[in-house]
Design a protein around this motif. Structure first.
Motif, PDB file in Angstrom:
ATOM      1  N   GLY A 237      -6.187   8.256  -8.125  1.00  0.00           N
ATOM      2  CA  GLY A 237      -6.017   7.092  -7.262  1.00  0.00           C
ATOM      3  C   GLY A 237      -5.764   7.441  -5.816  1.00  0.00           C
TER       4      GLY A 237
ATOM      5  N   CYS B 101       0.332   5.889  -7.334  1.00  0.00           N
ATOM      6  CA  CYS B 101      -0.937   5.373  -7.875  1.00  0.00           C
ATOM      7  C   CYS B 101      -0.828   5.060  -9.367  1.00  0.00           C
ATOM      8  CB  CYS B 101      -2.075   6.357  -7.622  1.00  0.00           C
ATOM      9  SG  CYS B 101      -2.363   6.715  -5.884  1.00  0.00           S
ATOM     10  N   ASN B 102       0.356   4.576  -9.756  1.00  0.00           N
ATOM     11  CA  ASN B 102       0.617   4.218 -11.159  1.00  0.00           C
ATOM     12  C   ASN B 102       0.353   5.381 -12.112  1.00  0.00           C
ATOM     13  OD1 ASN B 102       1.335   1.548 -10.480  1.00  0.00           O
ATOM     14  ND2 ASN B 102      -0.816   0.904 -10.519  1.00  0.00           N
TER      15      ASN B 102
ATOM     16  N   ASN C 286      -6.744   1.430  -2.087  1.00  0.00           N
ATOM     17  CA  ASN C 286      -6.454   0.321  -2.997  1.00  0.00           C
ATOM     18  C   ASN C 286      -6.684  -1.009  -2.281  1.00  0.00           C
ATOM     19  OD1 ASN C 286      -4.216   0.307  -1.291  1.00  0.00           O
ATOM     20  ND2 ASN C 286      -2.839  -0.405  -2.901  1.00  0.00           N
ATOM     21  N   TRP C 287      -6.543  -2.102  -3.007  1.00  0.00           N
ATOM     22  CA  TRP C 287      -6.894  -3.419  -2.462  1.00  0.00           C
ATOM     23  C   TRP C 287      -6.021  -3.812  -1.272  1.00  0.00           C
ATOM     24  CZ3 TRP C 287      -3.236  -7.223  -2.253  1.00  0.00           C
ATOM     25  CH2 TRP C 287      -2.102  -7.070  -3.064  1.00  0.00           C
ATOM     26  N   SER C 288      -4.747  -3.418  -1.295  1.00  0.00           N
ATOM     27  CA  SER C 288      -3.868  -3.818  -0.190  1.00  0.00           C
ATOM     28  C   SER C 288      -4.172  -3.028   1.081  1.00  0.00           C
ATOM     29  CB  SER C 288      -2.399  -3.649  -0.579  1.00  0.00           C
ATOM     30  OG  SER C 288      -2.130  -2.331  -1.023  1.00  0.00           O
ATOM     31  N   TYR C 289      -4.549  -1.764   0.922  1.00  0.00           N
ATOM     32  CA  TYR C 289      -4.940  -0.974   2.092  1.00  0.00           C
ATOM     33  C   TYR C 289      -6.193  -1.564   2.727  1.00  0.00           C
ATOM     34  CZ  TYR C 289      -6.519   2.872   4.998  1.00  0.00           C
ATOM     35  OH  TYR C 289      -6.947   3.624   6.069  1.00  0.00           O
TER      36      TYR C 289
ATOM     37  N   PHE D  10       2.446   1.698  -3.359  1.00  0.00           N
ATOM     38  CA  PHE D  10       1.470   2.140  -4.359  1.00  0.00           C
ATOM     39  C   PHE D  10       1.245   3.647  -4.279  1.00  0.00           C
ATOM     40  CE2 PHE D  10      -2.987   3.017  -5.533  1.00  0.00           C
ATOM     41  CZ  PHE D  10      -2.977   2.562  -6.844  1.00  0.00           C
ATOM     42  N   TYR D  11       1.115   4.182  -3.053  1.00  0.00           N
ATOM     43  CA  TYR D  11       0.804   5.603  -2.897  1.00  0.00           C
ATOM     44  C   TYR D  11       2.044   6.499  -2.926  1.00  0.00           C
ATOM     45  CZ  TYR D  11      -3.970   4.312  -1.615  1.00  0.00           C
ATOM     46  OH  TYR D  11      -5.249   3.816  -1.635  1.00  0.00           O
TER      47      TYR D  11
ATOM     48  N   SER E 287       0.825  -1.204   0.000  1.00  0.00           N
ATOM     49  CA  SER E 287       0.000   0.000   0.000  1.00  0.00           C
ATOM     50  C   SER E 287       0.863   1.260   0.000  1.00  0.00           C
ATOM     51  CB  SER E 287      -0.926  -0.003   1.220  1.00  0.00           C
ATOM     52  OG  SER E 287      -1.742   1.141   1.238  1.00  0.00           O
TER      53      SER E 287
ATOM     54  N   TYR F  15     -15.012  -1.674   1.618  1.00  0.00           N
ATOM     55  CA  TYR F  15     -14.871  -2.217   0.269  1.00  0.00           C
ATOM     56  C   TYR F  15     -15.945  -1.642  -0.653  1.00  0.00           C
ATOM     57  CZ  TYR F  15     -11.200  -5.772   0.456  1.00  0.00           C
ATOM     58  OH  TYR F  15      -9.990  -6.416   0.512  1.00  0.00           O
TER      59      TYR F  15
END
Length: 252
Positions: free
Chosen positions: A63, A57-58, A68-71, A51-52, A48, A124
């Motif tokens: 984003g 955020c790519n 995101n999914w891992s957070y 990613f950030y 996470s 979610y």
């Protein structure tokens, strides 16, 4: 801070399995389970943060406004760790109190894991950090669930610390002076660890209440599961020092 505490966890787990090879299988499995869950959460936290903070955020600025999914994924293993460690302490109280007090502690602990599961499900469904204003129904539901989770955790942790201290204090009245000194050591440890976790929880709750709409509390949340795991491991590994103090090889 989370990686540092995870490193301490690694050291404590290594020491536990090197020192207490004759512990019951159930206890070993609980230590392994807590360690694996903590490891899983740390992997998700690392992803996470990458990613950030690194991948940005790519390259998608929008984003940053969403979890995101891992957070999202790191919430449930952390909450399961909370319950496992609390269950460990409550079972000790169950044994010492002959089941008189433990029932009361199971209630907020169980409510905590239920609220956590609902919170994760709701988050979610609404993973936005920015789109939910403070008056939105989704925001109020998530905030209410978060407050309920932390409140249950505080009640459980304080109950564990107070119950353990009282039971040990009562036992010390009928013990020899040498055993009384040992029991007082355990009482001090119970109060210290319980107070530390409770203080962190109270600060966490204060951030949620005083800084709504922000993510300040996230940094504290990342370390709370590791505080629980290290609390349990420190108590288990501390038995060796207590044995030396007793001058015997009896298990506490």
């Amino acid at each position: 801070m989370a990686p540092l505490l995870y490193g301490i966890t690694l050291g404590q787990v290594t020491k536990y399995f090197q020192t207490f090879k004759d512990d019951r299988l159930a206890l070993k499995l609980m230590v392994i389970g807590a360690f694996l869950l903590d490891t899983f959460q740390q992997c998700l936290i690392t992803h996470s943060m990458w990613f950030y903070l690194v991948a940005r955020c790519n390259g998608n600025p929008e984003g940053f406004g969403f979890a995101n999914w891992s957070y999202l994924g790191q919430i449930l293993p952390s909450e399961v760790v909370f319950y496992m460690v609390q269950f460990f302490y409550i079972t000790r109280i169950w044994i010492l109190s002959k089941r008189k007090i433990a029932w009361l502690l199971f209630v907020p602990a169980t409510m905590e894991i239920v609220f956590s599961t609902v919170y994760t499900w709701q988050f979610y469904a609404h993973p936005s950090f920015t789109d939910l204003d403070e008056t939105a129904e989704e925001h109020q539901v998530l905030r209410g669930l978060l407050i309920a989770i932390v409140t249950c955790a505080i009640v459980t942790d304080m109950g564990i610390a107070i119950s353990m201290s009282k039971l040990l204090h009562d036992a010390s009245k009928h013990s020899l002076s040498r055993s009384r000194s040992l029991i007082n050591t355990i009482i001090r440890y119970s109060i210290a660890t319980g107070s530390l976790i409770t203080v962190v929880m109270i600060i966490f709750l204060s951030c949620v209440l005083a800084l709504p709409g922000t993510m300040v509390f996230v940094g504290l949340y990342f370390i709370m599961g590791k505080l629980y795991v290290n609390s349990m491991l420190a108590m288990l590994n501390g038995r060796e020092a207590l044995r030396v103090q007793l001058g015997s090889i009896q298990t506490i």
